[in-house]
Structures are given as C-alpha cells and as structure tokens.
Scaffold this motif. Structure first.
Motif, short mmCIF file in Angstrom:
data_model
loop_
_atom_site.label_atom_id
_atom_site.label_comp_id
_atom_site.label_asym_id
_atom_site.label_seq_id
_atom_site.Cartn_x
_atom_site.Cartn_y
_atom_site.Cartn_z
N MET A 1 1.13 17.67 -2.55
CA MET A 1 1.62 17.10 -1.30
C MET A 1 2.14 15.69 -1.51
SD MET A 1 -0.45 16.46 2.27
CE MET A 1 -0.90 18.19 2.44
N ARG A 2 1.39 14.90 -2.27
CA ARG A 2 1.82 13.52 -2.52
C ARG A 2 3.11 13.48 -3.33
NH1 ARG A 2 3.75 9.75 -1.99
NH2 ARG A 2 3.08 7.58 -2.02
N VAL B 1 9.17 8.67 0.10
CA VAL B 1 8.02 8.02 0.73
C VAL B 1 7.22 7.34 -0.37
CG1 VAL B 1 5.96 8.31 2.14
CG2 VAL B 1 7.97 9.74 2.57
N SER B 2 7.34 6.03 -0.46
CA SER B 2 6.80 5.32 -1.63
C SER B 2 5.32 4.96 -1.50
CB SER B 2 7.61 4.06 -1.88
OG SER B 2 7.58 3.20 -0.76
N LEU B 3 4.80 4.93 -0.29
CA LEU B 3 3.41 4.50 -0.10
C LEU B 3 2.84 5.15 1.15
CD1 LEU B 3 1.29 2.48 -1.30
CD2 LEU B 3 2.06 0.87 0.44
N CYS B 4 1.64 5.70 1.03
CA CYS B 4 0.94 6.30 2.17
C CYS B 4 -0.32 5.50 2.48
CB CYS B 4 0.55 7.75 1.88
SG CYS B 4 1.93 8.89 1.71
N VAL B 5 -0.73 5.50 3.73
CA VAL B 5 -2.00 4.93 4.15
C VAL B 5 -2.91 6.08 4.53
CG1 VAL B 5 -3.19 3.41 5.76
CG2 VAL B 5 -0.89 2.83 4.97
N ILE B 6 -4.06 6.16 3.88
CA ILE B 6 -5.00 7.26 4.08
C ILE B 6 -6.20 6.74 4.87
CG2 ILE B 6 -6.32 9.09 2.94
CD1 ILE B 6 -4.69 8.42 0.37
N PRO B 7 -6.34 7.11 6.14
CA PRO B 7 -7.46 6.61 6.93
C PRO B 7 -8.71 7.49 6.79
CG PRO B 7 -5.97 7.81 8.35
CD PRO B 7 -5.39 7.88 6.96
N ALA B 8 -9.84 6.85 6.85
CA ALA B 8 -11.11 7.59 6.90
C ALA B 8 -11.38 8.05 8.33
CB ALA B 8 -12.25 6.71 6.41
N PHE C 1 -15.69 7.77 3.22
CA PHE C 1 -15.26 6.44 2.80
C PHE C 1 -14.90 6.43 1.32
CE2 PHE C 1 -17.84 3.91 6.21
CZ PHE C 1 -17.00 4.40 7.19
N ASP C 2 -15.75 7.01 0.49
CA ASP C 2 -15.48 7.03 -0.95
C ASP C 2 -14.26 7.90 -1.26
OD1 ASP C 2 -17.59 5.33 -1.50
OD2 ASP C 2 -18.99 6.95 -2.00
N THR C 3 -14.09 8.99 -0.52
CA THR C 3 -12.98 9.91 -0.78
C THR C 3 -11.63 9.22 -0.59
OG1 THR C 3 -14.31 11.80 -0.10
CG2 THR C 3 -11.93 12.11 -0.12
N VAL C 4 -11.47 8.53 0.53
CA VAL C 4 -10.17 7.90 0.79
C VAL C 4 -9.93 6.75 -0.19
CG1 VAL C 4 -10.08 8.65 3.19
CG2 VAL C 4 -11.04 6.40 2.65
N HIS C 5 -10.98 6.05 -0.55
CA HIS C 5 -10.85 4.98 -1.57
C HIS C 5 -10.38 5.57 -2.89
CE1 HIS C 5 -12.67 3.01 -5.11
NE2 HIS C 5 -12.30 1.88 -4.52
N ALA D 1 -6.23 6.62 -6.99
CA ALA D 1 -5.68 7.61 -7.93
C ALA D 1 -4.18 7.79 -7.73
CB ALA D 1 -6.40 8.94 -7.76
N GLN D 2 -3.72 7.65 -6.49
CA GLN D 2 -2.33 7.96 -6.16
C GLN D 2 -1.46 6.71 -5.98
OE1 GLN D 2 -3.46 12.06 -3.71
NE2 GLN D 2 -2.76 10.27 -2.60
N GLY D 3 -2.04 5.54 -6.10
CA GLY D 3 -1.27 4.33 -5.88
C GLY D 3 -0.95 4.09 -4.42
#
Length: 264
Positions: A1-2, A10-17, A23-27, A32-34
């Motif tokens: 997907m990324r 789409v150069s940058l995504c914001v992943i909200p918790a 919390f650890d997953t989105v971090h 990992a994906q920049g």
C-alpha cells in the motif's frame, strides 16, 4: 500500500494511533517507511480507555519528545454519530488529551463527527492563550464552524467525501474556503472516493465496500483542484505548505526526503 502511494507521488504519510495498544505499532511503521506518526486515543476507543491509558500517552509523548517523526497528538476528538457511547467518557478522554498536547507542545489531529461545536468549546477551554496547530479531520461542518476552526489556528481536512456530486455543502467549502485553510487526506481505509464506493444494494449482493488508501490522494486532489479552478500542482504545493503549517515537524521530514513541498 505504501509503495502504491509513493508511485502516485505521495511522498509522506502521517499515521495516527487510535489507542494505547498501537502506540508502538504506528511508531515502528513510521520509522520503517520514512513516514510520520501521531499518538492519541480515538473517541471510538474512549469507552475502553482509562486514566492509565492517559498516563501511558503522557509517558510515550515524553519519551519520544525528541523524535522528529512524532508530529501530533491524535487521532483525538468527539463522535456523536455512533450510538451507545458512554456519557461523559469520550469528553473526559478528549479534554485530558488536549491538556497533554499543550503540555508537550504538539499539534492535534481532531475527529469532529457531528461534534464541531463541542470540539471547538473544548479547544477554547484548553487553549491557554495560544493558537492551536493541527487539523480538523474529515471536516463536514458549516461555513461558520469552518471559520471558527480556522480562527483557532486549525486547517481543515478534505478527502474522499468531496468527490461525490451530492456532497453540496462540502464541495462549497472545498471551493470557497481560503486555500490556506485546506489540507488533503485519505482516512485510509475509510471514506472511499466515489470511484471506490459500493452502494448498500451492492453490499447486500455480496460486493465489499471499496477500501480507500493514500494512493488515491492525487485523484481526490484533482477533484478539489477542479472545484477551485486550479492546476493540480498548484493545489499540491498549497496543501503541502498548509500541512507543514499545521504539523511543523513535517518540514524537516520533507526536507530530509528531498521532496521539499512537491508532494500532495
């Protein structure tokens, strides 16, 4: 997907918790994906949240204070669309998170479904004499409410819903609000654009609902650009500038990626 999103520019995504449990997953995903991430407790997760979860959020924000990929407290807010919410609970969780955002000097990513006035009231109470930075996600309020959000310092998020011809009020907002107030978003995998949407009859017949994802963002942006009479690249430039204004740490991440302000 990324990778599909990157292929579409789409150069940058914001992943909200949405809860302390991820919390650890989105971090980890953001690193990992920049990408970037936010930490918070979503109103639809508020019923099961406790003061211990708020303490965990406080601790996580403190521990990651120096992480440039942590750009906001979110997704937080109020939801008066879903029935059966515990009275007072989501308000308590939301108001506490606004105080944490102020404590840690971070912007907010706000969920405002049928709750714009109540969210605005909470923001004013917690404001502390300073403007807010952040985004009112999937905004679908009135023009008066939009202007009130803008006056507090917020940007307004537009996504798949604006692609529907019948979304008259939303399309008026997307075309008529100051360009400086608008950011683009996907709310992946929800709020699919019209080309991914399946009707209730189609779902009853066994066809799944279309899944939205960040790769759809440029095509969604084309709709907004057409509504405003702008070239797509001009809208991309403006909404990226607006996203950086809402979430200032994005500036460093975009600069480091070499993409500047060229992505949507």
């Amino acid at each position: 997907m990324r990778a599909r999103a990157a292929a579409q520019g789409v150069s940058l995504c914001v992943i909200p918790a949405v809860a302390a449990s991820n919390f650890d997953t989105v971090h980890d995903l953001a690193h990992a994906q920049g990408d970037a991430y936010a930490l918070g407790i979503h109103p639809l997760c508020a019923a099961g949240a406790t003061d211990a979860d708020l303490a965990a959020l406080d601790a996580a924000l403190a521990a990651r204070q120096g992480d440039p990929r942590l750009v906001a407290v979110g997704e937080i807010g109020l939801d008066y669309f879903v029935e059966g919410m515990v009275p007072g609970q989501q308000e308590h969780i939301f108001e506490a998170q606004l105080r944490l955002a102020r404590k840690h000097d971070l912007p907010v990513l706000l969920h405002v479904r049928r709750s714009v006035d109540q969210v605005l009231k909470a923001l004013r109470v917690a404001q502390g004499g300073r403007p807010w930075h952040g985004i009112a996600h999937a905004f679908n309020g009135s023009e008066q409410q939009a202007q009130a959000c803008i006056a507090l310092g917020l940007k307004l998020g537009f996504g798949g819903a604006v692609t529907f011809d019948r979304a008259l009020r939303l399309r008026r907002l997307a075309s008529g609000l100051p360009l400086s107030a608008i950011v683009m978003e996907t709310d992946s995998p929800d709020i699919p654009p019209h080309w991914l949407y399946t009707t209730q009859a189609e779902r009853d017949a066994g066809q799944p609902q279309g899944r939205n994802e960040p790769a759809e963002l440029p095509r969604i942006a084309e709709v907004v650009a057409q509504l405003r009479g702008l070239p797509l690249e001009a809208l991309a430039q403006a909404t990226t500038t607006n996203a950086v204004a809402a979430l200032p740490r994005l500036a460093t991440l975009l600069s480091a990626s070499g993409d500047g302000l060229q992505g949507v």
